[in-house]
Design a protein around this motif. Structure first.
Motif, short mmCIF file in Angstrom:
data_model
loop_
_atom_site.label_atom_id
_atom_site.label_comp_id
_atom_site.label_asym_id
_atom_site.label_seq_id
_atom_site.Cartn_x
_atom_site.Cartn_y
_atom_site.Cartn_z
N VAL A 55 0.86 -1.18 0.00
CA VAL A 55 0.00 0.00 0.00
C VAL A 55 0.89 1.24 0.00
CG1 VAL A 55 -1.91 1.19 1.11
CG2 VAL A 55 -1.68 -1.30 1.36
N LEU A 56 0.79 2.03 -1.06
CA LEU A 56 1.58 3.25 -1.20
C LEU A 56 0.67 4.47 -1.14
CD1 LEU A 56 3.84 2.27 -4.25
CD2 LEU A 56 4.37 2.02 -1.81
N PRO A 57 1.20 5.63 -0.77
CA PRO A 57 0.41 6.85 -0.94
C PRO A 57 0.01 7.00 -2.41
CG PRO A 57 2.40 7.30 0.33
CD PRO A 57 2.54 5.91 -0.22
N GLY A 58 -1.24 7.40 -2.65
CA GLY A 58 -1.67 7.59 -4.03
C GLY A 58 -0.74 8.53 -4.77
N GLY A 59 -0.49 8.22 -6.02
CA GLY A 59 0.41 9.04 -6.83
C GLY A 59 -0.18 10.42 -7.10
N ILE A 60 0.69 11.40 -7.23
CA ILE A 60 0.29 12.75 -7.61
C ILE A 60 1.01 13.10 -8.90
CG2 ILE A 60 0.31 15.19 -6.97
CD1 ILE A 60 0.32 14.28 -4.04
N ASP A 61 0.26 13.36 -9.95
CA ASP A 61 0.87 13.80 -11.21
C ASP A 61 0.81 15.32 -11.24
OD1 ASP A 61 1.76 14.35 -13.74
OD2 ASP A 61 0.53 12.82 -14.72
N PRO A 62 1.95 15.99 -11.08
CA PRO A 62 1.94 17.45 -11.00
C PRO A 62 1.96 18.16 -12.34
CG PRO A 62 4.16 16.65 -10.66
CD PRO A 62 3.29 15.43 -10.86
N HIS A 63 1.91 17.39 -13.45
CA HIS A 63 2.11 18.02 -14.76
C HIS A 63 1.22 17.36 -15.80
CE1 HIS A 63 5.26 19.98 -17.61
NE2 HIS A 63 4.05 19.95 -18.18
N VAL A 64 0.02 17.93 -15.98
CA VAL A 64 -0.98 17.35 -16.88
C VAL A 64 -1.58 18.44 -17.75
CG1 VAL A 64 -3.20 16.14 -17.01
CG2 VAL A 64 -1.54 15.53 -15.23
N HIS A 65 -1.80 18.12 -19.02
CA HIS A 65 -2.54 19.00 -19.95
C HIS A 65 -3.79 18.26 -20.39
CE1 HIS A 65 0.86 21.80 -20.35
NE2 HIS A 65 1.63 20.73 -20.38
N ILE A 383 0.69 8.25 4.16
CA ILE A 383 -0.25 7.34 4.81
C ILE A 383 -0.14 7.56 6.31
CG2 ILE A 383 -0.93 4.93 5.18
CD1 ILE A 383 0.27 4.26 2.47
N ARG A 384 -1.01 8.39 6.83
CA ARG A 384 -1.03 8.68 8.27
C ARG A 384 -2.45 9.00 8.68
NH1 ARG A 384 2.23 14.27 9.29
NH2 ARG A 384 3.85 13.20 8.11
N VAL A 385 -2.74 8.85 9.94
CA VAL A 385 -4.08 9.12 10.45
C VAL A 385 -4.41 10.60 10.23
CG1 VAL A 385 -5.53 9.18 12.50
CG2 VAL A 385 -3.98 7.26 12.13
N GLY A 386 -5.59 10.83 9.66
CA GLY A 386 -6.04 12.18 9.36
C GLY A 386 -5.82 12.61 7.93
N SER A 387 -4.96 11.92 7.20
CA SER A 387 -4.74 12.24 5.79
C SER A 387 -5.84 11.61 4.95
CB SER A 387 -3.38 11.72 5.32
OG SER A 387 -2.33 12.36 6.01
N ASP A 388 -6.07 12.19 3.75
CA ASP A 388 -7.02 11.58 2.83
C ASP A 388 -6.60 10.15 2.54
OD1 ASP A 388 -8.42 13.93 2.72
OD2 ASP A 388 -7.90 14.42 0.65
N ALA A 389 -7.58 9.28 2.43
CA ALA A 389 -7.31 7.87 2.11
C ALA A 389 -7.11 7.72 0.61
CB ALA A 389 -8.44 6.99 2.62
N ASP A 390 -6.04 8.34 0.13
CA ASP A 390 -5.61 8.23 -1.27
C ASP A 390 -4.52 7.17 -1.30
OD1 ASP A 390 -7.29 10.33 -1.73
OD2 ASP A 390 -5.76 11.72 -2.44
N LEU A 391 -4.81 6.03 -1.89
CA LEU A 391 -3.93 4.87 -1.77
C LEU A 391 -3.80 4.14 -3.09
CD1 LEU A 391 -5.56 3.53 1.52
CD2 LEU A 391 -3.44 4.84 1.38
#
Length: 467
Positions: A55-65, A383-391
């Motif tokens: 289980v990893l933190p959900g990916g963030i794509d910072p560069h999208v068109h 992945i910590r308590v209180g963070s969005d459950a983006d996984l």
């Protein structure tokens, strides 16, 4: 005993500073409500057995068109198909570049309307700035619209940006933009290319014997990128701005940024999946045309070393969904750019682990660092308590073969067609809901807009006690 909405049982959850831990993840109301031992007695409305998967933190794509002309998303398809591609690859949030010469209040409202109810990921925006009026509005964009990150094209001089409806600019414009962004606590994301040098190189006779990607490389060699990186980084040091060099493609550009960082710290570097995996020898032909161009093996290796060392902060896609028919031309007339958001996490993590890079660095590059730099941490990227459950639940022992028909994008092609990636995304959860479950896309998009208050050094300072 309180009842949680969901328990992800039997997996290995990534924890910063500790690596993979045998912890079950509890989710309630879209956020992580607990991390417990596998034998803990906890009530949950639903349990899903992960059978040892990671289980990893959900990916963030910072560069999208997004959008068929890559300027802005305009209709439901623009958002739905491309964000489907993203979640299929474990991306749970994306930051989308909006490009317009108009005031952004109206552009923002229309783009948000196109995304709302149609996006499988959570999403935020960057604004591409091209006019003095837009620069003057930076404080309003940050305060009223929740957008604290701004791009400009250093190569848009003269009529170079006309095809996107953007006016030309110069170094004085850049200097003013940097200062205004610094005052607002915002992050500047320049496209660094020296267009005057490109114009000069265009005058050279074309060597028709060269493979197409090598010919395109020579028309925009690394010096074009590296000189511009050095210039904007120095201007940042003189204005106090935070600068995030997008899509760094070459060893020369990475070296230029590292040299500037020795004198000024608020400089950050992004690379993209293509610059970590493709060279001018690739057999994808004009499907692989992009700006900056795909480079040589020495550049690929230097960028991977940058990921390993932390000199590369983030990995994005520079995703572009123009249809394949815009690519099926010669190298000089084919459109630049291609789809790739769904491959950022699988390729970076899978290939990175194969190269012996520490998982923590790979998680930082695909999730955590983007959350920090773009003002989303700790809501996102951990992945910590209180963070969005983006996984992103991944199988490190399985592989994924890239096929355009399973990438969801309306572009209908991939320059990585047929490539085997040493990782498979099994589930993707966005705020606790399965956007992808057992590899199958959810029928209903649930992504929402991400309003942010700061970026770059200002964001890092506000998070100092939270890291």
């Amino acid at each position: 005993m309180s009842t949680h909405d969901l328990r992800l049982r039997g997996g290995r959850a990534f924890q910063h500073g500790a690596g993979l831990q045998e912890l079950d993840v509890l989710v309630t109301g879209g956020v992580i409500s607990g991390l417990v031992a596998r034998d803990a007695e906890v009530a949950a409305a639903e349990e899903v057995d992960l059978a040892g998967k990671v289980v990893l933190p959900g990916g963030i794509d910072p560069h999208v068109h997004l959008g068929k002309d890559i300027r802005v998303p305009r209709d439901p398809e623009d958002g739905e198909r491309e964000t489907a591609s993203a979640v299929a690859g474990g991306i749970t949030s994306m930051l989308i570049y909006l490009m317009s010469a108009d005031p952004y209040e109206k552009v923002f409202a229309e783009s948000d309307a196109a995304m709302a109810g149609n996006s499988h990921t959570d999403y935020g925006f960057h604004f591409v700035l091209g006019t003095d009026e837009q620069v003057a509005s930076i404080p309003d964009y940050v305060r009223e619209l929740g957008v604290p990150s701004f791009k400009f094209f250093m190569n848009f001089r003269g009529d170079e940006g006309k095809y996107l409806g953007l006016p030309g600019n110069d170094d004085a414009y850049m200097y003013n933009l940097l200062g205004s962004a610094a005052d607002a606590g915002a992050l500047v994301c320049p496209h660094p290319e020296n267009i005057e040098l490109v114009w000069k190189l265009r005058e050279q006779p074309r060597d028709e014997s060269l493979p197409p990607l090598e010919a395109w490389y020579r028309s925009r060699p690394p010096v074009v990128e590296a000189e511009a990186v050095q210039r904007v980084a120095y201007f940042a040091s003189q204005t106090g701005a935070s600068v995030y060099a997008v899509h760094t493609s070459s060893k020369a550009a990475l070296d230029a940024m590292r040299m500037q960082q020795t004198a000024y710290p608020n400089l950050f570097t992004e690379t993209c999946t293509q610059y970590l995996t493709l060279t001018t020898d690739a057999d994808c032909g004009t499907y692989g045309k992009v700006n900056p161009p795909i480079r040589h093996t020495e550049d690929v290796e230097a960028l991977w070393e940058g990921v390993r060392s932390g000199a590369v902060d983030t990995v994005g896609s520079d995703h572009n969904s123009r249809h394949r028919t815009a690519k099926e031309k010669d190298i000089w007339t084919a459109s630049a750019g291609f789809p790739g958001t769904g491959l950022v996490l699988p390729t970076t993590v899978g290939e990175g682990l194969r190269r012996g890079i520490d998982l923590e660095r790979l998680v930082d590059a695909t999730s955590t660092r983007a959350a920090q730099l773009f003002g989303l941490f700790p809501r996102k990227g951990t992945i910590r308590v209180g963070s969005d459950a983006d996984l992103a639940v991944v199988d490190l022992d399985a592989t994924t073969t890239v096929r355009a028909e399973t990438q969801h994008s309306v572009a209908e092609y991939s320059p990585w067609e047929g490539r085997e990636i040493p990782l498979k995304v099994v589930h993707t959860l966005v705020r606790g809901r399965f956007a992808v479950r057992d590899g199958e896309l959810a029928a209903t998009p649930t992504g929402t807009y991400l309003s942010r208050t700061n970026g770059g050094a200002a964001a890092l300072a506000s998070q100092k006690e939270l890291v």
